[in-house]
Each structure stands twice: as structure tokens, then as C-alpha cells.
Design a protein around this motif. Structure first.
Motif, PDB file in Angstrom:
ATOM      1  N   MET A   1      -0.007 -68.393  68.116  1.00 20.66           N
ATOM      2  CA  MET A   1      -0.188 -68.051  66.699  1.00 20.66           C
ATOM      3  C   MET A   1       0.214 -66.599  66.466  1.00 20.66           C
ATOM      4  O   MET A   1       0.072 -65.754  67.351  1.00 20.66           O
ATOM      5  CB  MET A   1      -1.646 -68.246  66.296  1.00 20.66           C
ATOM      6  CG  MET A   1      -2.083 -69.700  66.306  1.00 20.66           C
ATOM      7  SD  MET A   1      -1.243 -70.672  65.026  1.00 20.66           S
ATOM      8  CE  MET A   1      -1.921 -69.938  63.544  1.00 20.66           C
ATOM      9  N   PRO A   2       0.721 -66.281  65.290  1.00 20.65           N
ATOM     10  CA  PRO A   2       1.055 -64.898  64.991  1.00 20.65           C
ATOM     11  C   PRO A   2      -0.164 -63.992  65.103  1.00 20.65           C
ATOM     12  O   PRO A   2      -1.300 -64.427  64.925  1.00 20.65           O
ATOM     13  CB  PRO A   2       1.571 -64.959  63.551  1.00 20.65           C
ATOM     14  CG  PRO A   2       2.035 -66.373  63.381  1.00 20.65           C
ATOM     15  CD  PRO A   2       1.105 -67.201  64.216  1.00 20.65           C
ATOM     16  N   GLN A   3       0.071 -62.725  65.398  1.00 21.42           N
ATOM     17  CA  GLN A   3      -1.022 -61.790  65.577  1.00 21.42           C
ATOM     18  C   GLN A   3      -1.755 -61.571  64.258  1.00 21.42           C
ATOM     19  O   GLN A   3      -1.222 -61.794  63.172  1.00 21.42           O
ATOM     20  CB  GLN A   3      -0.500 -60.471  66.113  1.00 21.42           C
ATOM     21  CG  GLN A   3       0.496 -59.803  65.199  1.00 21.42           C
ATOM     22  CD  GLN A   3       0.974 -58.495  65.770  1.00 21.42           C
ATOM     23  OE1 GLN A   3       0.183 -57.694  66.213  1.00 21.42           O
ATOM     24  NE2 GLN A   3       2.259 -58.287  65.772  1.00 21.42           N
ATOM     25  N   THR A   4      -3.000 -61.094  64.372  1.00 18.82           N
ATOM     26  CA  THR A   4      -3.827 -60.906  63.187  1.00 18.82           C
ATOM     27  C   THR A   4      -4.014 -59.440  62.837  1.00 18.82           C
ATOM     28  O   THR A   4      -4.639 -59.129  61.827  1.00 18.82           O
ATOM     29  CB  THR A   4      -5.218 -61.538  63.418  1.00 18.82           C
ATOM     30  OG1 THR A   4      -5.803 -60.964  64.592  1.00 18.82           O
ATOM     31  CG2 THR A   4      -5.091 -63.038  63.620  1.00 18.82           C
ATOM     32  N   GLY A 398      -4.912 -59.939  69.615  1.00 19.47           N
ATOM     33  CA  GLY A 398      -3.856 -60.847  69.191  1.00 19.47           C
ATOM     34  C   GLY A 398      -2.639 -60.738  70.083  1.00 19.47           C
ATOM     35  O   GLY A 398      -2.741 -60.553  71.294  1.00 19.47           O
ATOM     36  N   ARG A 420       5.135 -59.288  65.741  1.00 18.49           N
ATOM     37  CA  ARG A 420       5.329 -60.612  65.172  1.00 18.49           C
ATOM     38  C   ARG A 420       4.883 -60.633  63.712  1.00 18.49           C
ATOM     39  O   ARG A 420       4.085 -59.799  63.280  1.00 18.49           O
ATOM     40  CB  ARG A 420       4.552 -61.670  65.967  1.00 18.49           C
ATOM     41  CG  ARG A 420       5.056 -61.839  67.401  1.00 18.49           C
ATOM     42  CD  ARG A 420       4.383 -62.998  68.097  1.00 18.49           C
ATOM     43  NE  ARG A 420       4.872 -64.271  67.577  1.00 18.49           N
ATOM     44  CZ  ARG A 420       4.324 -65.456  67.879  1.00 18.49           C
ATOM     45  NH1 ARG A 420       3.261 -65.505  68.653  1.00 18.49           N
ATOM     46  NH2 ARG A 420       4.835 -66.556  67.388  1.00 18.49           N
ATOM     47  N   PRO A 422       3.039 -61.329  60.304  1.00 17.64           N
ATOM     48  CA  PRO A 422       1.623 -61.592  60.039  1.00 17.64           C
ATOM     49  C   PRO A 422       1.402 -63.029  59.601  1.00 17.64           C
ATOM     50  O   PRO A 422       2.281 -63.652  58.996  1.00 17.64           O
ATOM     51  CB  PRO A 422       1.285 -60.613  58.913  1.00 17.64           C
ATOM     52  CG  PRO A 422       2.596 -60.361  58.240  1.00 17.64           C
ATOM     53  CD  PRO A 422       3.631 -60.412  59.330  1.00 17.64           C
ATOM     54  N   ARG A 423       0.249 -63.539  59.898  1.00 18.35           N
ATOM     55  CA  ARG A 423      -0.093 -64.909  59.504  1.00 18.35           C
ATOM     56  C   ARG A 423      -0.251 -64.976  57.989  1.00 18.35           C
ATOM     57  O   ARG A 423      -0.885 -64.109  57.384  1.00 18.35           O
ATOM     58  CB  ARG A 423      -1.403 -65.322  60.185  1.00 18.35           C
ATOM     59  CG  ARG A 423      -1.843 -66.747  59.903  1.00 18.35           C
ATOM     60  CD  ARG A 423      -3.164 -67.024  60.601  1.00 18.35           C
ATOM     61  NE  ARG A 423      -3.060 -66.755  62.018  1.00 18.35           N
ATOM     62  CZ  ARG A 423      -4.120 -66.530  62.793  1.00 18.35           C
ATOM     63  NH1 ARG A 423      -5.332 -66.496  62.273  1.00 18.35           N
ATOM     64  NH2 ARG A 423      -3.950 -66.312  64.078  1.00 18.35           N
ATOM     65  N   THR A 425      -1.702 -65.571  54.419  1.00 14.81           N
ATOM     66  CA  THR A 425      -3.105 -65.581  54.010  1.00 14.81           C
ATOM     67  C   THR A 425      -3.485 -66.868  53.300  1.00 14.81           C
ATOM     68  O   THR A 425      -4.655 -67.222  53.238  1.00 14.81           O
ATOM     69  CB  THR A 425      -3.400 -64.391  53.084  1.00 14.81           C
ATOM     70  OG1 THR A 425      -2.486 -64.431  51.979  1.00 14.81           O
ATOM     71  CG2 THR A 425      -3.202 -63.078  53.840  1.00 14.81           C
ATOM     72  N   ASP A 427      -2.051 -71.131  52.413  1.00 13.59           N
ATOM     73  CA  ASP A 427      -1.089 -72.186  52.702  1.00 13.59           C
ATOM     74  C   ASP A 427      -0.114 -72.322  51.542  1.00 13.59           C
ATOM     75  O   ASP A 427      -0.467 -72.121  50.375  1.00 13.59           O
ATOM     76  CB  ASP A 427      -1.808 -73.528  52.912  1.00 13.59           C
ATOM     77  CG  ASP A 427      -2.641 -73.521  54.185  1.00 13.59           C
ATOM     78  OD1 ASP A 427      -2.257 -72.802  55.125  1.00 13.59           O
ATOM     79  OD2 ASP A 427      -3.666 -74.225  54.211  1.00 13.59           O
TER      80      ASP A 427
END
Length: 458
Positions: A1-4, A398, A420, A422-423, A425, A427
Motif C-alpha cells: 500500500m502507498p505510504q501514509t 510506512g 510513493r 499518497p493514498r 483520502t 474512493d
């Protein structure tokens, strides 16, 4: 998963990419080549490099160009350096990859920075009569200016020549323009085409080429670098703008730096103190701790002199901060496609962007026994010798960060700190719950161009 982890407001997002590299006509093909551990190095074209040139990374076609697509007459196209032609095409492709309509950007203050150091076509053109298009066709500055003119972009338009670090310096300058608010969009990259035998002969006389055409980075058998050709561009935005625009972000450039060795054993001898300094400066600008870096894409030429110097600088700046059981991973795309010289730093950035997207780090090829002048254990380094997962942060925060280095033979060094994406925020609301079938619409400015588009898609 992408880092936080949170990124600073000065972070820059890579939102589009294009390339034409040995064995890879686009970024997807480049990732396939990297992930499979394939080398695209092969025999040198005798008509361009001379009959005795060593192997290298070469494009299948350096002459093809759809002049009519860009509204350029056949007579002007012939006078144009193929590096201008290639970068026009790659600019269009990179903007399309960023989901931007290239023909609708006119008047926008977007920047173009291109690293380019070779003028091979000018050597060839000197053998034929000059025309009204010769000056612009052969002038190196026009490699960038042609893109700005064709697309109507009004921001800075600059060709960078700092030697082999040119493309990465170009990317850094583009990031600085974005951070300063001078522009809101930038194209940055590099190009290097090998078009006449004298070019390879001059590089050979310098003494840095591998006679057997194999780049063995950090290896005991390292005997020089392998020439490569091609080009590539990235589309850059401020991270906040990219997130607000809903862009597909490949990776994030957190900061960077450029310096010069400022002396040393010789004009073209790499200096470890200078390389260590540019890495520290990059992290200061990024506001990051080198201890959080898990992988560095090396300048990595595979020369007996350069490799130990680069290893020492990395050990002193990053390896020293990492746990003994988690050494810093390093590798070089030059083992896959050769050294693209003025465009080399862009190749490294493409590799990192694709690695960040896929969450994997490809192998650095041709490594079996470490160079005896490089103490990997003492420097806390390891060569990435197989495809592996993007490293985790040693402090448990992360994903690790990555670094990217590029050094010019005259001592101008560049380094970027990369993370990487960012995730998201939230969907994406426009994604359907179930799969469905839809047509893939193609267009072209001529029947032949349309057929070519269909063939490429197939």
C-alpha cells in the motif's frame, strides 16, 4: 500500500510520463523490461557508430517522424535534429498520459526543461548545403523551444547542459519553477541520440567505455559504461494541485539539490565529498531524514573509479543512518538500457516512478562479486540483485523513501528525494461496481496515422 506519511506543501507530483528507450517504446514497455530483468543492450548500428563500436542501447528507429501531425513541412523536418523531432512526440505523449489535451494548452504558463548535450546531427548536416531551416534545426536550445512553440506554452523554455547530469538538473529546475509559483505545470526530461560515428569515437577516446558492452555496476568486473540513446519526459505539478485535480500520481518528488565538486583530483574525476554534499542538501530542502531512505537509483556507470566513490558517498550519508540488518538497497537502470548520458537522470526517474507505482524495485543486472574497493558491509549497502518489494521504512513509518543521483563529468551533481504517491483520502465515486464493456476510441490526423494508432493499441 502507498505510504501514509504527510508530504510538505513543496512536494511535486509526477502526473504523466513518456519515453522512447532501447527495447521500450513507452513507460509500460520499460517497466516490463525492468521487471523481467532484461537487457536491451545489443550490437551498435554500423552506419551510425562505426564498424568497430562496442555494443550499446540503441533505438530501432531514429529517423521516423510524423511531420504533418505537427504542421511541419517535409523540408523543415529534414533540417531538424532528430532530437527535436523525438521530444516533440514525447511531449505530446506525456501530456496525453497526464490526461491533458496538448492542443488545448496554448497560452498556459507551462515550463519546458530538457537535458541535452549531443549535437551529432549538426556534424552530419555540415556535409550538406544549408537551408533556411538549418539554424533552428540544429540549434540545441530549440529542442525545448520547439515544444513550447508548438503547444503555445509561455513559461520558461530551457535546454540544460551540465554534462551527464543534465536531465536530472532539468527536472530539479522544473520543480523549482513550480515551487516558486512561476508556473503551474512543467514538462521536464532529456534526450540523447547517437547519430554519427565520430560521437562514439570521441567517447571511446575518453576511456570510459566498456569494451565488451556490459555495465557491471559495483561489480569486481566493472570495466566501463555502455552508451545508450533515447529520451523521455515527465509532467509535473505541485502535489496539492495534482490532488485537487484528481490526477493519477505516479510518485512524488520531495526535494532536490544541485552542486559542483568544486575541485578534486581532476576535472573529470568524481569527488566523494561533493556527491555526499548534494545528497545532504537534497534532504535539507526536502525536510526529510536520510534514515528513511530504503533505495537509491545510482548514477551507476560501472566504472572502476566512479563506483567506489559513489558507494562511499552513499554510505556516509544514508547507509550510516540505517539499521545493520536493513542496509540501503542500490541499483542502476544503466545495466538495462545503457548510459543515456545527458538523458540518464530522466531514465532513473522513470524507473523510480514506475517502481513506486508497482510497489517493486527491479534488479540491477550483471552483479555477482562486489568490487573489492567497495566494502558493502561497512557502508551498509546492498545491490538490488532481484525483483523485490518496495522497501518498508526502517522506522516503521510506512514505505521508505528513495533517492536518485546523477553526476556530470565536469562535477555538476544532482540528487532528488522521491516518495510513493499518497493514498487517496476518498474512493473515486465514478468507478463502476461491476465490469462493463466500452469502445476504445482512437483518432489520427490521417488514415495512415489512425492505422498506426490501432496497431500500437493492439
Amino acid at each position: 500500500m502507498p505510504q501514509t506519511r504527510d508530504f510538505s506543501e513543496d512536494a511535486i507530483a509526477v502526473v504523466g510520463m513518456s519515453c522512447r528507450l532501447p527495447g521500450a517504446a513507452n513507460p509500460a514497455a520499460f517497466w516490463a523490461l525492468l521487471a523481467s530483468g532484461t537487457s536491451a543492450v545489443g550490437a551498435a548500428p554500423a552506419d551510425r557508430c562505426g564498424p568497430d563500436a562496442p555494443p550499446g542501447g540503441f533505438l530501432d528507429d531514429v529517423a521516423g517522424f510524423d511531420a504533418a501531425f505537427f504542421g511541419i513541412s517535409p523540408r523543415e523536418a529534414i533540417a531538424m535534429d532528430p532530437q527535436q523531432r523525438l521530444m516533440l512526440e514525447l511531449a505530446w505523449e506525456a501530456l496525453e498520459d497526464a490526461r491533458l489535451a496538448p492542443d488545448q494548452l496554448a497560452g498556459r504558463p507551462a515550463a519546458v526543461y530538457v537535458g541535452a548535450i549531443q549535437d551529432d546531427y549538426a556534424q552530419l548536416a555540415g556535409r550538406v548545403p544549408a537551408t533556411a531551416f538549418t539554424l533552428t534545426g540544429l540549434h540545441r536550445s530549440i529542442v525545448a523551444n520547439r515544444i513550447s512553440y508548438t503547444l503555445g506554452l509561455t513559461g520558461p523554455s530551457v535546454v540544460v547542459d551540465s554534462g551527464q547530469s543534465s536531465a536530472l538538473v532539468a527536472v530539479h529546475q522544473a520543480c523549482e519553477s513550480l515551487r516558486a509559483g512561476t508556473v503551474s505545470l512543467a514538462l521536464a526530461g532529456g534526450v540523447n541520440l547517437i547519430l554519427e560515428p565520430g560521437s562514439t569515437a570521441r567517447v571511446g577516446e575518453f576511456g570510459g567505455l566498456s569494451p565488451d558492452g556490459t555495465a557491471r555496476v559495483f561489480d569486481a568486473r566493472a570495466n566501463g559504461y555502455v552508451r545508450g540513446e533515447g529520451g523521455g519526459l515527465v509532467v509535473l505539478k505541485r502535489l496539492a494541485d495534482a490532488v485537487a485535480d484528481g490526477d493519477d500520481i505516479s510518485c512524488v518528488i520531495l526535494g532536490g539539490a544541485v552542486n559542483n565538486d568544486g575541485g578534486g583530483a581532476g576535472l573529470t574525476v568524481p569527488d566523494g565529498d561533493g556527491q555526499a554534499d548534494v545528497i545532504r542538501r537534497a534532504h535539507r530542502q526536502a525536510g526529510t531524514d536520510p534514515a528513511h531512505v530504503g533505495y537509491v537509483e545510482l548514477h551507476g556507470t560501472g566504472t572502476p573509479v566512479g563506483d567506489p566513490v559513489e558507494a562511499g558517498a552513499l554510505g556516509a550519508t544514508i547507509g550510516v543512518h540505517r539499521p545493520a540488518d536493513a542496509p540501503l538497497a542500490v541499483g542502476s537502470a544503466k545495466t538495462n538500457v545503457g548510459h543515456l548520458e545527458g538523458a540518464a537522470g530522466l531514465v532513473g526517474l522513470l524507473k523510480l516512478a514506475l517502481s513506486a507505482r508497482h510497489g517493486q524495485i527491479p534488479a540491477s543486472l550483471n552483479f555477482s562479486t562486489v568490487n573489492p574497493r567497495i566494502d558493502l558491509a561497512a557502508l551498509n549497502l546492498r545491490v538490488q540483485s532481484a525483483l523485490g518489494a518496495w522497501p518498508a521504512d526502517a522506522a516503521g513509518e510506512g514505505d521508505a523513501l528513495a533517492g536518485l543521483s546523477s553526476f556530470g563529468m565536469g562535477g555538476t551533481n544532482a540528487h532528488l528525494v522521491v516518495g510513493r504517491a499518497p493514498r487517496p483520502t476518498t474512493d473515486r465515486a465514478d468507478r463502476p461496481d461491476q465490469a462493463y464493456t466500452a469502445p476504445w476510441v482512437l483518432s489520427g490526423q490521417s488514415p495512415a496515422a489512425l492505422r498506426a494508432q490501432a496497431a500500437t493499441l493492439r
